[in-house]
Design an enzyme around this catalytic site. Sequence first.
Site, mmCIF file in Angstrom:
data_model
loop_
_atom_site.group_PDB
_atom_site.id
_atom_site.type_symbol
_atom_site.label_atom_id
_atom_site.label_comp_id
_atom_site.label_asym_id
_atom_site.label_seq_id
_atom_site.Cartn_x
_atom_site.Cartn_y
_atom_site.Cartn_z
ATOM 1 N N CYS A 1 0.838 -1.202 0.000
ATOM 2 C CA CYS A 1 0.000 0.000 0.000
ATOM 3 C C CYS A 1 0.874 1.254 0.000
ATOM 4 C CB CYS A 1 -0.974 -0.034 1.178
ATOM 5 S SG CYS A 1 -2.396 1.062 0.972
ATOM 6 N N HIS B 1 -3.463 -5.714 1.233
ATOM 7 C CA HIS B 1 -3.227 -5.967 2.643
ATOM 8 C C HIS B 1 -3.751 -7.366 3.004
ATOM 9 C CE1 HIS B 1 -1.924 -2.052 4.088
ATOM 10 N NE2 HIS B 1 -2.871 -1.469 3.378
#
Length: 480
Positions: free
Chosen positions: A330, A427
């Site tokens: 991310c 994630h």
Amino acid sequence: MTALMIQGCGSNVGKSLLVAGLCRAARRRGLTVAPFKPQNMSNNAAVTVDGGEIGRAQALQALAAGLEPHTDMNPVLLKPETDTGAQVVVQGRRLTTVRARDYSALKARLLAPVLESFGRLKAAHDLVIVEGAGSPAEVNLRRGDIANMGFARAAGVPVVLVGDIDRGGVIAQIVGTQAVLDPADAAQVEGFLVNKFRGDPSLFADGYRLIEAKTGWRGFGVLPHFAAAAKLPAEDALDLGRATEGGPVRIACLAFSRIANFDDLDPLKLEPSVTLTMVRAGEAIPGDAALVILPGSKSTRGDLAFLRAEGWDIDLAAHVRRGGHVLGICGGYQMLGQGIDDPEGLEGAPGVTGGLGFLDVTTVMTPEKRLTRSTATHAATGAAMEGYEIHIGRTEGPGRNRPFAFVGGTPEGAGSADGRVMGSYLHGMFAGDAFRSAFLARFGVAAKAHYGAEVETTLDALADHLEAHLDVAGLLALAR
């Protein structure tokens, strides 16, 4: 039964864990039970079944209750972006960004959606177990409160107060809280319990009786420290230890100042072949690290500046020259590219920050936040993956021709030409045993943990722990 609220004498006294354990204990009694936290402050969020985001602790509590996480379980989520400001997420969606001093004016608008979400959960379940935030003793924040006594009074929910004996002064914590509460707020409290005791609980018998005598509140027990909590996902970055000593493969993770969604690390902590090291400010990246992880961040450009100020950019370059691997997730993925452009100032002052240059991609910050769960295939090994995305920004460039994964046939993430530097928006990828096994095999070790099963086993052990040391039946009987 309707609802019961667990409040604490301070932050990090163990409220989240207690609510998870009570949810599992109630579920094992055959009740339909849901967790609820009116207001949470955390940069470690979970993507919900209805496409929003809530605090990671409420996602774990939902698992304990046998439910999918839902935005109603945490209707107000504050995500700190600076020391004095935070993003405000209401019922799973970003509402605004405010400075701390301006939040009190906003709170008056938030009680209605809080009560709306609570009402839906209450209508759908036998029991709702509510978690407070911080402490009701912060009476300077009582006006417009939606997190503790303000909510409890508005919703008519009985309160049990938790003291943390591990940090000392638990008698003063509990008795002092009653002393500063408004009498009407204090009347909402039905009892107390003492958490995180180490040693022989009988040695605290006199102190326990003193609290009962001073407050007039009913005691529900003294709960010993639950060491297995380390196996459960942590919500607070303060709970991240410096290292978990394991096996021969060292994985180093950079502890950014605004680290976010660090649950990526939880499955790796349980692997006996892995030594996971958190690299904190003032520390160098270990020279023997096989893999360095750049985790998520709530302030990507700010944490990129933090990374450089710590000299980690120099350490990373040396690590790659030695043949080491790097994985950016991310915000960490965005940092590994050529640059990050924030034309609207979504994470601070508008402008462009040069990236670390390990990946041939560039990121442009955009107002739309991507919140989605994904099933993917790892490009290098073909292993099945599951994860979630929770980010702003679009990342494009030639490096995406070497994707990290494929989501429904669409390339996701990017890689370097030699495959040793990788970036992904996914994630939670390491929670899947199959992918984690395939990924660690590249470093010559076998994955042995069964992560999902171990979390479930630990939640059962937590419920057993509560049943053995607290009056759980009495606690649940308070609900109304």
